[in-house]
Design a protein around this motif. Structure first.
Motif, PDB file in Angstrom:
ATOM      1  N   VAL A 188      56.931  29.662  44.994  1.00  0.00           N
ATOM      2  CA  VAL A 188      56.512  29.794  45.790  1.00  0.00           C
ATOM      3  C   VAL A 188      57.650  28.648  45.760  1.00  0.00           C
ATOM      4  O   VAL A 188      58.716  28.240  46.162  1.00  0.00           O
ATOM      5  CB  VAL A 188      55.923  29.942  46.426  1.00  0.00           C
ATOM      6  CG1 VAL A 188      55.951  28.946  47.619  1.00  0.00           C
ATOM      7  CG2 VAL A 188      54.221  31.002  46.256  1.00  0.00           C
ATOM      8  N   ALA A 198      60.983  28.755  54.450  1.00  0.00           N
ATOM      9  CA  ALA A 198      59.727  29.496  54.711  1.00  0.00           C
ATOM     10  C   ALA A 198      59.848  29.741  55.409  1.00  0.00           C
ATOM     11  O   ALA A 198      58.673  28.863  56.294  1.00  0.00           O
ATOM     12  CB  ALA A 198      59.138  30.721  53.893  1.00  0.00           C
ATOM     13  N   VAL A 201      55.915  35.030  56.485  1.00  0.00           N
ATOM     14  CA  VAL A 201      55.274  35.288  55.009  1.00  0.00           C
ATOM     15  C   VAL A 201      53.992  36.703  55.163  1.00  0.00           C
ATOM     16  O   VAL A 201      53.834  36.846  55.817  1.00  0.00           O
ATOM     17  CB  VAL A 201      54.400  33.957  54.307  1.00  0.00           C
ATOM     18  CG1 VAL A 201      54.003  34.438  53.073  1.00  0.00           C
ATOM     19  CG2 VAL A 201      54.890  32.754  54.724  1.00  0.00           C
ATOM     20  N   ALA A 203      51.677  39.272  52.688  1.00  0.00           N
ATOM     21  CA  ALA A 203      51.862  38.974  51.154  1.00  0.00           C
ATOM     22  C   ALA A 203      50.966  40.315  50.682  1.00  0.00           C
ATOM     23  O   ALA A 203      49.805  40.777  51.385  1.00  0.00           O
ATOM     24  CB  ALA A 203      50.946  37.721  50.742  1.00  0.00           C
ATOM     25  N   PHE A 220      53.926  38.246  46.897  1.00  0.00           N
ATOM     26  CA  PHE A 220      55.162  37.891  48.563  1.00  0.00           C
ATOM     27  C   PHE A 220      55.794  38.300  48.480  1.00  0.00           C
ATOM     28  O   PHE A 220      56.802  38.587  47.934  1.00  0.00           O
ATOM     29  CB  PHE A 220      54.522  36.176  48.743  1.00  0.00           C
ATOM     30  CG  PHE A 220      53.777  35.706  47.594  1.00  0.00           C
ATOM     31  CD1 PHE A 220      52.946  34.468  47.780  1.00  0.00           C
ATOM     32  CD2 PHE A 220      53.772  36.128  45.792  1.00  0.00           C
ATOM     33  CE1 PHE A 220      52.220  34.073  47.540  1.00  0.00           C
ATOM     34  CE2 PHE A 220      52.689  35.301  45.509  1.00  0.00           C
ATOM     35  CZ  PHE A 220      51.737  33.671  46.145  1.00  0.00           C
ATOM     36  N   LEU A 222      59.002  36.099  51.565  1.00  0.00           N
ATOM     37  CA  LEU A 222      58.982  35.432  52.219  1.00  0.00           C
ATOM     38  C   LEU A 222      60.278  35.533  53.516  1.00  0.00           C
ATOM     39  O   LEU A 222      61.191  35.746  52.625  1.00  0.00           O
ATOM     40  CB  LEU A 222      59.436  34.102  51.224  1.00  0.00           C
ATOM     41  CG  LEU A 222      58.138  33.643  50.132  1.00  0.00           C
ATOM     42  CD1 LEU A 222      58.487  31.818  49.477  1.00  0.00           C
ATOM     43  CD2 LEU A 222      56.654  33.724  51.212  1.00  0.00           C
ATOM     44  N   VAL A 340      52.820  28.224  52.314  1.00  0.00           N
ATOM     45  CA  VAL A 340      52.988  29.630  51.971  1.00  0.00           C
ATOM     46  C   VAL A 340      52.084  29.639  51.536  1.00  0.00           C
ATOM     47  O   VAL A 340      51.783  30.951  51.863  1.00  0.00           O
ATOM     48  CB  VAL A 340      54.122  29.599  50.784  1.00  0.00           C
ATOM     49  CG1 VAL A 340      54.552  31.288  50.512  1.00  0.00           C
ATOM     50  CG2 VAL A 340      55.610  28.749  51.677  1.00  0.00           C
ATOM     51  N   ALA A 344      50.021  33.323  52.635  1.00  0.00           N
ATOM     52  CA  ALA A 344      49.590  34.457  52.155  1.00  0.00           C
ATOM     53  C   ALA A 344      48.039  34.806  52.269  1.00  0.00           C
ATOM     54  O   ALA A 344      47.967  35.915  52.358  1.00  0.00           O
ATOM     55  CB  ALA A 344      50.330  34.029  50.559  1.00  0.00           C
ATOM     56  N   SER A 347      47.350  36.555  55.411  1.00  0.00           N
ATOM     57  CA  SER A 347      47.940  37.753  55.586  1.00  0.00           C
ATOM     58  C   SER A 347      47.975  38.921  54.494  1.00  0.00           C
ATOM     59  O   SER A 347      47.985  39.657  54.923  1.00  0.00           O
ATOM     60  CB  SER A 347      50.198  37.706  54.955  1.00  0.00           C
ATOM     61  OG  SER A 347      51.040  39.325  55.117  1.00  0.00           O
TER      62      SER A 347
END
Length: 356
Positions: A188, A198, A201, A203, A220, A222, A340, A344, A347
């Motif tokens: 990242v 970013a 995101v 993931a 991931f 981005l 990020v 992630a 996500s």
């Protein structure tokens, strides 16, 4: 002759003994003064590898003589990064912290604010910015060799089907273990350095190995503010390794296989020396730039891989401490990467893309 800056190193496990101690010892601007470890075997190892080093049993003992040091390096387990760095800053010492700086972006920014308030350096050891392939890719992008980059693919994959144990594989949240925060911190950070912030995101994160508690296979995606998409993989369960980088632009692509050789060299006991050969790889491992054909079938032109240069990180830290250079990796940059990583995690848990 300029007197070297005195460094106290907290932790002498993998990070401390393989990465930090050798690189500190190799810098003419730094001297490894003290290693902190409560493990008798690691204390003996430190003394054998660095005969002039002193050993402290705890960070508290080390910071009890803060006036004898110029820098503290935190290479202890992830959960200790924030408390040890906080104590060192409050003791009036500049600090280098191994990645990840903290478990959350909020903690990272609070630590950065403390360093600013005290007027002290706080830097994060993102050594992969000095990998050979990353330096080569930055040079290609600066030259416009690929045209407008559309997709950046980065893989940090390993084949480790058996668990090794230890805090890195623990599922306890306070340990900040798993590959998301371990290797994910590297891929990242590299993506953000290359292509900027970013804004979205997505993931997927899995626990593949029997008995494992922490994520060991994570992907991931981005979306950068500038439009580039980064697809990033970190895994301990990859039976066939993909290219380290595949970068696709409007004019050409760059494909590079294999890891930078510096970690392997350090693990083998090799050390960088001024004027010596370090961080180079053989021609057969060079990446290729081309369009329309796979590099595995001869497509593209070989591009010499620039030498990797982990020693440059501590050279930059020393320059920053002496007021002749900039902090090579700021805590605010680390916080952006943690934004990020946190997105992630959400996500992967919820199965949705997360806007930043």
């Amino acid at each position: 002759m300029v007197t070297p800056l005195r460094v106290g190193l907290v932790g002498y496990g993998l990070a401390g003994s393989v990465f930090h101690a050798p690189l500190i010892a190799a810098s003419p601007d730094l001297v490894l003064d003290t290693v902190t470890t409560g493990n008798p075997e690691r204390a003996a190892q430190a003394r054998a590898e660095h005969p002039d080093v002193r050993v402290a049993a705890s960070p508290e003992e080390l910071l009890g003589r803060a006036d004898e040091l110029d820098l503290v390096v935190v290479a202890s387990p992830n959960k200790t990064h924030v408390p040890v760095a906080t104590a060192a800053l409050k003791a009036g010492l500049p600090v280098v912290v191994d990645k990840p700086l903290a478990g959350t972006a909020a903690e990272a920014r609070a630590l950065a604010a403390l360093a600013d308030e005290r007027g002290l350096l706080l830097s994060v050891f993102q050594n992969r910015r000095w990998d050979n392939d990353f330096l080569t890719l930055r040079a290609l992008l600066a030259d416009g060799a690929l045209g407008e980059v559309q997709r950046f693919e980065s893989r940090f994959e390993r084949w480790r089907p058996q668990l090794k144990g230890g805090w890195r594989e623990s599922g306890a949240p306070e340990e900040i273990g798993g590959l998301l925060y371990d290797l994910g911190s590297h891929v990242v950070d590299q993506a953000l350095v290359l292509f900027g912030p970013a804004v979205r995101v997505y993931a997927e994160s899995d626990v593949r190995r029997r008995g494992a508690q922490a994520d060991d296979d994570t992907f991931f995606a981005l979306t950068h503010a500038g439009g580039v998409r980064s697809h990033l993989w970190v895994s301990a369960t990859t039976a066939q390794l993909g290219p380290r980088f595949r970068v696709l632009g409007s004019e050409a692509g760059y494909v590079k296989h294999g890891l930078d050789p510096q970690e392997a060299a350090l693990r083998e006991g090799l050390r960088p020396v001024p004027g010596g050969v370090w961080g180079r790889e053989p021609e057969e491992l060079w990446g290729r730039v081309g369009a329309g054909e796979s590099p595995l079938t001869g497509g593209g032109t070989p591009v010499e891989t620039l030498p990797g240069d982990y020693p440059a990180y501590y050279a930059a830290v020393a320059a920053a401490l002496r007021g002749t250079g900039e902090n090579p990796v700021t805590a605010y940059e680390a916080a952006a990467a943690l934004d990020v990583l946190e997105a992630a995690r959400i996500s992967a848990r919820d199965g949705v893309a997360v806007a930043l």
